[in-house]
Design a protein around this motif. Structure first.
Motif, PDB file in Angstrom:
ATOM      1  N   SER A 113       0.814  -1.195   0.000  1.00 22.74           N
ATOM      2  CA  SER A 113       0.000   0.000   0.000  1.00 22.74           C
ATOM      3  C   SER A 113       0.862   1.266   0.000  1.00 22.74           C
ATOM      4  N   ARG A 114       1.943   1.255   0.793  1.00 25.19           N
ATOM      5  CA  ARG A 114       2.642   2.513   1.079  1.00 25.19           C
ATOM      6  C   ARG A 114       4.108   2.560   0.668  1.00 25.19           C
ATOM      7  N   ASP A 115       4.768   1.408   0.568  1.00 23.30           N
ATOM      8  CA  ASP A 115       6.217   1.451   0.336  1.00 23.30           C
ATOM      9  C   ASP A 115       6.696   0.204  -0.429  1.00 23.30           C
ATOM     10  N   PRO A 116       6.253   0.052  -1.668  1.00 21.30           N
ATOM     11  CA  PRO A 116       6.612  -1.172  -2.405  1.00 21.30           C
ATOM     12  C   PRO A 116       8.118  -1.334  -2.597  1.00 21.30           C
ATOM     13  N   GLU A 117       8.854  -0.228  -2.648  1.00 20.11           N
ATOM     14  CA  GLU A 117      10.308  -0.334  -2.854  1.00 20.11           C
ATOM     15  C   GLU A 117      10.966  -1.161  -1.743  1.00 20.11           C
ATOM     16  N   ARG A 118      10.413  -1.064  -0.529  1.00 19.86           N
ATOM     17  CA  ARG A 118      10.959  -1.847   0.578  1.00 19.86           C
ATOM     18  C   ARG A 118      10.755  -3.347   0.312  1.00 19.86           C
ATOM     19  N   LEU A 119       9.594  -3.686  -0.215  1.00 21.34           N
ATOM     20  CA  LEU A 119       9.301  -5.102  -0.483  1.00 21.34           C
ATOM     21  C   LEU A 119      10.172  -5.646  -1.607  1.00 21.34           C
ATOM     22  N   VAL A 120      10.427  -4.781  -2.590  1.00 20.95           N
ATOM     23  CA  VAL A 120      11.219  -5.197  -3.748  1.00 20.95           C
ATOM     24  C   VAL A 120      12.623  -5.614  -3.306  1.00 20.95           C
ATOM     25  N   ALA A 121      13.086  -5.032  -2.201  1.00 23.83           N
ATOM     26  CA  ALA A 121      14.444  -5.319  -1.718  1.00 23.83           C
ATOM     27  C   ALA A 121      14.521  -6.585  -0.867  1.00 23.83           C
ATOM     28  N   ILE A 122      13.385  -7.212  -0.558  1.00 24.06           N
ATOM     29  CA  ILE A 122      13.432  -8.432   0.271  1.00 24.06           C
ATOM     30  C   ILE A 122      14.147  -9.530  -0.513  1.00 24.06           C
ATOM     31  N   GLU A 123      15.161 -10.120   0.115  1.00 23.43           N
ATOM     32  CA  GLU A 123      15.937 -11.193  -0.520  1.00 23.43           C
ATOM     33  C   GLU A 123      15.121 -12.487  -0.531  1.00 23.43           C
ATOM     34  N   PRO A 124      15.325 -13.326  -1.552  1.00 24.82           N
ATOM     35  CA  PRO A 124      14.612 -14.610  -1.592  1.00 24.82           C
ATOM     36  C   PRO A 124      14.757 -15.390  -0.276  1.00 24.82           C
ATOM     37  N   LEU A 125      15.990 -15.394   0.259  1.00 19.89           N
ATOM     38  CA  LEU A 125      16.250 -16.148   1.481  1.00 19.89           C
ATOM     39  C   LEU A 125      15.389 -15.670   2.652  1.00 19.89           C
ATOM     40  N   GLU A 126      15.125 -14.365   2.679  1.00 21.82           N
ATOM     41  CA  GLU A 126      14.336 -13.814   3.787  1.00 21.82           C
ATOM     42  C   GLU A 126      12.899 -14.364   3.773  1.00 21.82           C
ATOM     43  N   TYR A 127      12.314 -14.490   2.567  1.00 17.57           N
ATOM     44  CA  TYR A 127      10.976 -15.099   2.486  1.00 17.57           C
ATOM     45  C   TYR A 127      11.011 -16.503   3.066  1.00 17.57           C
ATOM     46  N   LEU A 128      12.011 -17.288   2.626  1.00 18.12           N
ATOM     47  CA  LEU A 128      12.085 -18.686   3.044  1.00 18.12           C
ATOM     48  C   LEU A 128      12.283 -18.802   4.554  1.00 18.12           C
ATOM     49  N   ARG A 129      13.250 -18.048   5.047  1.00 19.05           N
ATOM     50  CA  ARG A 129      13.658 -18.182   6.435  1.00 19.05           C
ATOM     51  C   ARG A 129      12.585 -17.647   7.378  1.00 19.05           C
ATOM     52  N   ASP A 130      12.035 -16.486   7.062  1.00 16.99           N
ATOM     53  CA  ASP A 130      11.146 -15.805   8.000  1.00 16.99           C
ATOM     54  C   ASP A 130       9.669 -16.137   7.799  1.00 16.99           C
ATOM     55  N   ALA A 131       9.284 -16.490   6.578  1.00 18.45           N
ATOM     56  CA  ALA A 131       7.838 -16.641   6.325  1.00 18.45           C
ATOM     57  C   ALA A 131       7.486 -18.005   5.754  1.00 18.45           C
ATOM     58  N   GLY A 132       8.466 -18.914   5.662  1.00 20.84           N
ATOM     59  CA  GLY A 132       8.181 -20.282   5.220  1.00 20.84           C
ATOM     60  C   GLY A 132       8.581 -20.514   3.774  1.00 20.84           C
ATOM     61  N   ALA A 133       8.936 -21.774   3.482  1.00 25.56           N
ATOM     62  CA  ALA A 133       9.486 -22.100   2.160  1.00 25.56           C
ATOM     63  C   ALA A 133       8.538 -21.698   1.030  1.00 25.56           C
ATOM     64  N   GLU A 134       7.238 -21.777   1.267  1.00 22.68           N
ATOM     65  CA  GLU A 134       6.292 -21.479   0.186  1.00 22.68           C
ATOM     66  C   GLU A 134       5.867 -20.012   0.165  1.00 22.68           C
ATOM     67  N   ALA A 135       6.346 -19.228   1.119  1.00 20.26           N
ATOM     68  CA  ALA A 135       6.036 -17.792   1.132  1.00 20.26           C
ATOM     69  C   ALA A 135       6.696 -17.068  -0.030  1.00 20.26           C
ATOM     70  N   ILE A 136       7.644 -17.720  -0.684  1.00 20.50           N
ATOM     71  CA  ILE A 136       8.284 -17.127  -1.861  1.00 20.50           C
ATOM     72  C   ILE A 136       7.234 -16.793  -2.924  1.00 20.50           C
ATOM     73  N   GLU A 137       6.069 -17.432  -2.841  1.00 21.18           N
ATOM     74  CA  GLU A 137       4.965 -17.098  -3.766  1.00 21.18           C
ATOM     75  C   GLU A 137       4.627 -15.611  -3.748  1.00 21.18           C
ATOM     76  N   LEU A 138       4.948 -14.948  -2.639  1.00 20.85           N
ATOM     77  CA  LEU A 138       4.595 -13.524  -2.532  1.00 20.85           C
ATOM     78  C   LEU A 138       5.274 -12.658  -3.588  1.00 20.85           C
ATOM     79  N   VAL A 139       6.333 -13.154  -4.210  1.00 22.32           N
ATOM     80  CA  VAL A 139       6.948 -12.346  -5.284  1.00 22.32           C
ATOM     81  C   VAL A 139       5.930 -12.098  -6.405  1.00 22.32           C
ATOM     82  N   MET A 140       4.935 -12.983  -6.510  1.00 23.08           N
ATOM     83  CA  MET A 140       3.927 -12.794  -7.567  1.00 23.08           C
ATOM     84  C   MET A 140       3.033 -11.588  -7.281  1.00 23.08           C
ATOM     85  N   TRP A 141       2.916 -11.243  -5.990  1.00 21.47           N
ATOM     86  CA  TRP A 141       2.152 -10.041  -5.632  1.00 21.47           C
ATOM     87  C   TRP A 141       2.903  -8.794  -6.092  1.00 21.47           C
ATOM     88  N   LEU A 142       4.224  -8.917  -6.230  1.00 24.29           N
ATOM     89  CA  LEU A 142       5.016  -7.760  -6.656  1.00 24.29           C
ATOM     90  C   LEU A 142       4.881  -7.507  -8.157  1.00 24.29           C
TER      91      LEU A 142
END
Lengths: 135, 279
Positions: free
Chosen positions: B216-245
């Motif tokens: 909603s407010r700061d997509p640039e911050r999300l764009v900088a999230i590393e693939p590993l961070e999705y896996l480690r912090d939000a679960g192996a399948e949370a990498i799907e969130l890149v599709m929201w980007l």
């Protein structure tokens, strides 16, 4: 991060087998077997004689044994991908949630209960060090 | 000119489709989820898009492991519903828009995105569950659909940055199509979840909340999230969130958040839904 560093970082996540290019390469024939279970006729043929059906695919003996034993975590380690493994669970008349619970060592009821209470916290599960209480 | 007027972020948990198909939406486990999607459904009915571009991933149904395209665009007239192992979902076939899809391919490749062209493809729950959540159970889907399948199964998935840039290129492509069309774009999958190994069942609500805020407010911050961070912090399948980007990238700089909903659990998943209108 180089590809090698990436793999090392994946390996540091506890309780997880990341399906990367190397693991996918090892799991190719296993996953093709699992993919075949999308067809009803193949599901029936597999259930009629599991060992014989698996011989249609060029998987390793270790992979074949893990299939016959429904050793879910071993299947992940040997290159099976969870979405393909789910087709084996469905063939057994089981759910995704059942398969996930077996991977965690919980009963399905315990697993469902955990999810209803907000799921598993990432705290203590981010790295091997964190898992051992060292971070 | 065609315009992308809004983006929809939504989970695509298969159990949600099974629940609708088996008439269980009123059960206590599920009822709050469907209640939570009511405003999104009403918004969809009001907005009446002509075309929906649905960014989703196939789950070893249309694609086995013989060929693994990173970005595959569906250019067919119609996309049959896949049998994922328990029979195809009883939902209408998905009607494509081959003319616009071909134009997208042309524009995207010239913008240096190596799109795989798919002329025959079955679609699975990754695409149909979002349609069910936003459109209910009609005799025919209310708009044409262009599927964009992203590989998030075999690592590495494309990075968040790559997905965001693809979204921007999609916006440019749509705006260069010379027909009055109202287009919406779906980013699907997620949110936090892991469905494999001893760590299965992982949910990270603070991560998900921050992700929704960022869209909603700061997509640039999300764009900088590393693939590993999705896996480690939000679960192996949370990498799907890149599709929201991809979805967020296609909306232009300014958006207005129209609706948000979040709930745990649906099966092993944290379910999120956000509607953003382009401003």
């Amino acid at each position: 991060m180089t590809a090698r560093e990436q793999t090392e970082a994946y390996e540091d996540i506890p309780g997880t087998w990341v399906f990367d290019a190397q693991r996918a390469r090892q799991g190719y024939h296993l996953n093709e077997f699992l993919y075949s279970l999308m067809k009803a006729a193949n599901r029936a043929a597999f259930l009629a004689n599991e060992a014989e059906y698996t011989r249609r695919f060029a998987m390793t003996e270790a992979q074949r044994t893990a299939v016959l034993r429904r050793d879910w975590n071993k299947l992940l380690e040997l290159g099976g991908v969870s979405y393909a493994l789910a087709k084996l669970a469905f063939t057994d008349g089981k759910s995704y949630q059942y398969m996930a619970s077996r991977m965690t060592g919980m009963t399905e009821k315990e697993y469902v209960e955990m999810m209803l209470h907000g799921g598993r916290s990432p705290d203590g599960w981010r790295s091997r060090a964190e898992r051992q209480g060292r971070a | 000119m065609a315009r992308i007027v809004a983006g929809i972020g939504t989970s695509h948990t298969p159990a949600i489709g099974a629940c609708v198909d088996n008439g269980k939406t009123g059960e206590p486990y599920w009822a709050p989820l469907f209640k939570g999607y009511e405003p999104a459904k009403a918004w969809m009915a009001r907005t009446r898009p002509d075309v929906a571009i649905v960014v989703y991933n196939d789950h070893v149904n249309a694609f086995d492991f013989k060929i693994i395209p990173t970005f595959a665009l569906g250019c067919a007239e119609e996309f049959p519903i896949a049998d994922e192992g328990w029979g195809p979902r009883p939902v209408p076939p998905v009607k494509g828009y081959p003319e616009l899809a071909a134009h997208l391919v042309q524009s995207l490749v010239l913008d240096e995105f190596d799109i795989t062209i798919v002329n025959e493809m079955q679609v699975d729950h990754g695409l149909t569950v979002p349609l069910t959540l936003l459109c209910g159970t009609p005799q025919a889907w209310p708009c044409r659909v262009i599927p964009l399948a992203v590989n998030v199964i075999q690592y590495p998935a494309p990075t968040g940055h790559r997905c965001y840039m693809l979204g921007r290129a999609i916006r440019k492509a749509v705006e260069s199509w010379n027909e009055e069309l109202k287009v919406v774009i779906f980013g699907t999958g997620g949110m936090s979840h892991q469905i494999q190994g001893p760590r299965a069942g992982l949910i990270n609500t603070p991560f998900d909340t921050a992700f929704l805020d960022g869209l909603s407010r700061d997509p640039e911050r999300l764009v900088a999230i590393e693939p590993l961070e999705y896996l480690r912090d939000a679960g192996a399948e949370a990498i799907e969130l890149v599709m929201w980007l991809v979805m967020r990238g296609a909306l232009g700089e300014r958006v207005e958040e129209i609706h948000r909903f979040y709930r745990v659990p649906a099966s092993s998943t944290a379910v999120g839904n956000i509607i953003l209108e382009s401003r």
